[in-house]
Design a protein around this motif. Structure first.
Motif, PDB file in Angstrom:
ATOM      1  N   ARG A  55      40.513  33.505  29.647  1.00  0.00           N
ATOM      2  CA  ARG A  55      39.559  32.667  28.924  1.00  0.00           C
ATOM      3  C   ARG A  55      38.484  32.117  29.873  1.00  0.00           C
ATOM      4  NH1 ARG A  55      37.742  32.881  24.668  1.00  0.00           N
ATOM      5  NH2 ARG A  55      37.616  30.701  24.058  1.00  0.00           N
ATOM      6  N   GLU A  56      38.896  31.730  31.094  1.00  0.00           N
ATOM      7  CA  GLU A  56      37.926  31.266  32.081  1.00  0.00           C
ATOM      8  C   GLU A  56      36.944  32.372  32.433  1.00  0.00           C
ATOM      9  OE1 GLU A  56      37.268  28.322  33.487  1.00  0.00           O
ATOM     10  OE2 GLU A  56      38.704  27.445  32.090  1.00  0.00           O
ATOM     11  N   LEU A  57      37.402  33.613  32.320  1.00  0.00           N
ATOM     12  CA  LEU A  57      36.544  34.764  32.587  1.00  0.00           C
ATOM     13  C   LEU A  57      35.755  35.181  31.356  1.00  0.00           C
ATOM     14  CD1 LEU A  57      39.099  36.734  34.757  1.00  0.00           C
ATOM     15  CD2 LEU A  57      36.893  35.868  35.550  1.00  0.00           C
ATOM     16  N   GLU A  58      35.878  34.366  30.292  1.00  0.00           N
ATOM     17  CA  GLU A  58      35.095  34.526  29.061  1.00  0.00           C
ATOM     18  C   GLU A  58      35.476  35.777  28.268  1.00  0.00           C
ATOM     19  OE1 GLU A  58      30.930  34.065  29.915  1.00  0.00           O
ATOM     20  OE2 GLU A  58      31.278  32.386  31.252  1.00  0.00           O
ATOM     21  N   LEU A  85      37.996  39.169  39.689  1.00  0.00           N
ATOM     22  CA  LEU A  85      36.961  38.793  38.733  1.00  0.00           C
ATOM     23  C   LEU A  85      36.506  37.350  38.948  1.00  0.00           C
ATOM     24  CD1 LEU A  85      38.378  40.457  35.496  1.00  0.00           C
ATOM     25  CD2 LEU A  85      36.249  41.060  36.657  1.00  0.00           C
ATOM     26  N   LEU A  86      37.451  36.466  39.271  1.00  0.00           N
ATOM     27  CA  LEU A  86      37.099  35.076  39.534  1.00  0.00           C
ATOM     28  C   LEU A  86      36.250  34.954  40.797  1.00  0.00           C
ATOM     29  CD1 LEU A  86      40.479  33.374  38.601  1.00  0.00           C
ATOM     30  CD2 LEU A  86      38.293  33.000  37.455  1.00  0.00           C
ATOM     31  N   LYS A  87      36.544  35.782  41.782  1.00  0.00           N
ATOM     32  CA  LYS A  87      35.722  35.794  43.000  1.00  0.00           C
ATOM     33  C   LYS A  87      34.288  36.206  42.664  1.00  0.00           C
ATOM     34  CE  LYS A  87      39.318  36.805  46.447  1.00  0.00           C
ATOM     35  NZ  LYS A  87      39.842  37.837  47.390  1.00  0.00           N
ATOM     36  N   LEU A  88      34.171  37.243  41.837  1.00  0.00           N
ATOM     37  CA  LEU A  88      32.844  37.708  41.447  1.00  0.00           C
ATOM     38  C   LEU A  88      32.109  36.644  40.637  1.00  0.00           C
ATOM     39  CD1 LEU A  88      33.627  41.405  40.459  1.00  0.00           C
ATOM     40  CD2 LEU A  88      32.371  40.619  42.478  1.00  0.00           C
ATOM     41  N   LYS A  89      32.849  35.957  39.763  1.00  0.00           N
ATOM     42  CA  LYS A  89      32.238  34.897  38.962  1.00  0.00           C
ATOM     43  C   LYS A  89      31.786  33.757  39.864  1.00  0.00           C
ATOM     44  CE  LYS A  89      32.971  31.845  35.006  1.00  0.00           C
ATOM     45  NZ  LYS A  89      33.891  31.384  33.949  1.00  0.00           N
ATOM     46  N   LYS A  90      32.634  33.410  40.828  1.00  0.00           N
ATOM     47  CA  LYS A  90      32.277  32.357  41.788  1.00  0.00           C
ATOM     48  C   LYS A  90      31.014  32.738  42.554  1.00  0.00           C
ATOM     49  CE  LYS A  90      34.182  29.912  45.819  1.00  0.00           C
ATOM     50  NZ  LYS A  90      33.357  30.467  46.899  1.00  0.00           N
ATOM     51  N   GLU A  91      30.961  33.982  43.009  1.00  0.00           N
ATOM     52  CA  GLU A  91      29.788  34.452  43.740  1.00  0.00           C
ATOM     53  C   GLU A  91      28.546  34.406  42.863  1.00  0.00           C
ATOM     54  OE1 GLU A  91      28.167  38.518  45.972  1.00  0.00           O
ATOM     55  OE2 GLU A  91      30.262  38.340  45.366  1.00  0.00           O
TER      56      GLU A  91
END
Length: 248
Positions: A55-58, A85-91
């Motif tokens: 969900r955080e990754l939409e 994926l969270l790393k990519l979102k953070k970036e």
């Protein structure tokens, strides 16, 4: 085993959300108390963790359900994928933040030099380089700026502010008028020619910052008169809407 109340508190999700997940087949509780309250075991909590990370990754709930209910679903591999994926979102978020802050810092530098002493401008430049140095726009700016003297930078800034002075003279007109739209195009072209490629997306953001208060609005309104910054922003948004819609 944990009750629905305990899981709600632990995971930071509402009881209603957990009930909904049960209803749609996303997260069924392992059991129920004698009073009919849902009970969750460690396997349920692990599944909930995956749901919340997705969900955080939409991810839409229907997609999460399809992934988790797949017979080949591997929780360990899924966690590794979520981490990446969270790393990519953070970036991505950091890049957006750096871009916005960088534009803001650089934008102030190209406003009215009289409003700032040299030490503050140097600090803005230092921060901008730290925040913005890895973006294509900053590299382009650095390349275009490297051979300019401080005096040339000041003359360039003065030329840029004359566009806002001209915009101020027409601020009582419709921001959708041909005159206002021409000013916007000239602002965009000026930035692209002398600073960095000013896409419609960047131009929209600049418009919002111009009218957002603080030094941006103050400097523009000093050149063009009170209300100029807001007028330019309105004209920019109309201009970009037309461009995005493929209108001339």
């Amino acid at each position: 085993m944990m009750t629905v109340h305990e899981v709600s508190k632990l995971a930071g999700v509402s009881i209603r959300t957990l009930q909904y997940y049960d209803k749609i087949g996303l997260l069924h509780p392992t059991g129920y108390t004698d009073a009919g309250y849902r009970l969750y075991d460690d396997t349920d909590l692990e599944r909930l963790r995956h749901i919340l990370l997705f969900r955080e990754l939409e991810f839409p709930l229907k997609d999460i359900k399809a992934i988790i209910n797949n017979p080949g679903f591997d929780g360990g591999k899924a966690l590794e994928q979520q981490i990446e994926l969270l790393k990519l979102k953070k970036e991505h978020i950091e890049n957006l933040l750096n871009f916005a802050l960088g534009i803001k810092l650089l934008g102030v530098k190209y406003m009215d030099f009289k409003a700032f002493d040299r030490s503050k401008l140097d600090e803005y430049s230092r921060q901008a380089k730290e925040l913005y140095g890895n973006t294509p726009e900053y590299k382009e700016l650095a390349e275009k700026q490297k051979n300019r003297t401080e005096e040339e930078d000041k003359l360039l800034a003065d030329r840029f502010m004359l566009l806002f002075k001209e915009a101020g003279e027409m601020r009582s007109k419709d921001p959708a008028s041909s005159e206002a739209q021409d000013i916007v195009k000239r602002i965009q072209d000026f930035i692209t020619e002398n600073l960095y490629t000013c896409s419609n997306r960047i131009l929209r953001g600049l418009g919002k910052m111009y009218s957002g208060g603080g030094d941006f609005t103050k400097n523009i309104d000093e050149y063009g008169g009170v209300g100029t910054a807001e007028f330019v922003d309105q004209a920019i948004q109309i201009y970009c809407d037309k461009k995005d819609a493929g209108m001339n």
